[in-house]
Design a protein around this motif. Structure first.
Motif, PDB file in Angstrom:
ATOM      1  N   ASP A  14       0.871  -1.245  -0.024  1.00 58.51           N
ATOM      2  CA  ASP A  14       0.155  -0.021  -0.056  1.00 58.51           C
ATOM      3  C   ASP A  14       0.921   1.382   0.010  1.00 58.51           C
ATOM      4  OD1 ASP A  14      -1.844   2.188   1.121  1.00 58.51           O
ATOM      5  OD2 ASP A  14      -3.310   0.451   1.361  1.00 58.51           O
ATOM      6  N   ALA A  40       3.757  -1.396  -6.421  1.00 59.47           N
ATOM      7  CA  ALA A  40       3.682  -2.914  -6.936  1.00 59.47           C
ATOM      8  C   ALA A  40       4.864  -2.729  -7.870  1.00 59.47           C
ATOM      9  CB  ALA A  40       2.403  -2.984  -7.791  1.00 59.47           C
ATOM     10  N   LEU A  57      -3.134  -6.183  -0.310  1.00 60.69           N
ATOM     11  CA  LEU A  57      -2.956  -5.366  -1.421  1.00 60.69           C
ATOM     12  C   LEU A  57      -3.829  -4.142  -1.672  1.00 60.69           C
ATOM     13  CD1 LEU A  57      -1.261  -5.140  -4.275  1.00 60.69           C
ATOM     14  CD2 LEU A  57      -2.427  -6.973  -5.140  1.00 60.69           C
ATOM     15  N   ASP A  58      -3.407  -2.933  -1.980  1.00 60.29           N
ATOM     16  CA  ASP A  58      -4.329  -1.733  -2.266  1.00 60.29           C
ATOM     17  C   ASP A  58      -4.337  -1.947  -3.848  1.00 60.29           C
ATOM     18  OD1 ASP A  58      -5.546   0.488  -2.178  1.00 60.29           O
ATOM     19  OD2 ASP A  58      -3.576   1.657  -2.079  1.00 60.29           O
ATOM     20  N   ASP A  66      -1.475  -1.384 -11.172  1.00 61.71           N
ATOM     21  CA  ASP A  66      -2.473  -1.156 -10.011  1.00 61.71           C
ATOM     22  C   ASP A  66      -2.460  -2.640  -9.549  1.00 61.71           C
ATOM     23  OD1 ASP A  66      -4.271  -2.663 -11.462  1.00 61.71           O
ATOM     24  OD2 ASP A  66      -5.303  -0.972 -12.154  1.00 61.71           O
ATOM     25  N   GLY A  67      -3.240  -2.479  -8.353  1.00 56.50           N
ATOM     26  CA  GLY A  67      -3.344  -3.836  -7.544  1.00 56.50           C
ATOM     27  C   GLY A  67      -4.202  -4.912  -8.315  1.00 56.50           C
ATOM     28  N   CYS A  71      -2.692  -8.508  -8.642  1.00 48.57           N
ATOM     29  CA  CYS A  71      -3.583  -9.524  -8.268  1.00 48.57           C
ATOM     30  C   CYS A  71      -3.636 -10.621  -9.305  1.00 48.57           C
ATOM     31  CB  CYS A  71      -4.820  -9.340  -7.839  1.00 48.57           C
ATOM     32  SG  CYS A  71      -5.876 -10.567  -7.020  1.00 48.57           S
ATOM     33  N   LEU A  87      -7.585  -7.971  -1.263  1.00 47.58           N
ATOM     34  CA  LEU A  87      -7.473  -6.470  -1.818  1.00 47.58           C
ATOM     35  C   LEU A  87      -7.973  -5.506  -0.935  1.00 47.58           C
ATOM     36  CD1 LEU A  87      -8.946  -7.130  -5.843  1.00 47.58           C
ATOM     37  CD2 LEU A  87      -6.418  -6.509  -4.863  1.00 47.58           C
ATOM     38  N   SER A  89      -9.320  -1.691  -0.494  1.00 49.92           N
ATOM     39  CA  SER A  89      -9.380  -0.608  -1.228  1.00 49.92           C
ATOM     40  C   SER A  89     -10.588   0.589  -0.791  1.00 49.92           C
ATOM     41  CB  SER A  89      -9.989  -0.896  -2.930  1.00 49.92           C
ATOM     42  OG  SER A  89     -10.143   0.115  -3.505  1.00 49.92           O
TER      43      SER A  89
END
Length: 128
Positions: A14, A40, A57-58, A66-67, A71, A87, A89
């Motif tokens: 994050d 990331a 994970l954000d 991005d997350g 992922c 996740l 968020s």
């Protein structure tokens, strides 16, 4: 994945240091080995070397990945596919949660989150 008698490993990714601190504090009672990243970009290399049992994970991360993309990369790689991904968020719409599921997330937690709720969710996921 680690042997059942070894400590669990958690990687928190994050870009908000306060959020990483809060998540770490919430999860410390587990006795897990916890590492943190603020983006990331180098995450896949860290995941392959650290071999976490769980990645928190954000979704909105700096650096061009991005997350959701990370992922997917974790879940669709045979070497890392068994790692649980939660996740985390601020995006809490149904369409966001569905996107998380499509990316392969095991859990979708909306910010702001309850530290105790995060701890319980992690504990319950390790029973599976």
């Amino acid at each position: 994945m680690n042997a059942p008698d070894s400590p669990q490993r958690i990687l928190i990714i994050d870009d908000e240091s306060d959020l990483r601190f809060l998540a770490r504090l919430a999860l410390e009672p587990l006795g897990a080995e916890i590492r943190e990243l603020d983006n990331a970009v180098n995450a896949l290399a860290e995941i392959r070397s650290f071999k976490p049992d769980l990645v928190i994970l954000d979704i909105m991360l700096p650096g061009g990945i991005d997350g959701l993309q990370l992922c997917q990369a974790i879940k669709f790689d045979p070497q890392t596919a068994k790692i649980k991904v939660f996740l985390l968020s601020a995006k809490g719409q149904l369409t966001d949660i569905d996107a998380g599921k499509r990316a392969g997330a095991d859990q979708y937690i909306v910010k702001p989150f309850s530290p105790q709720g995060l701890l319980e969710t992690v504990k319950n996921s390790w029973k599976d």
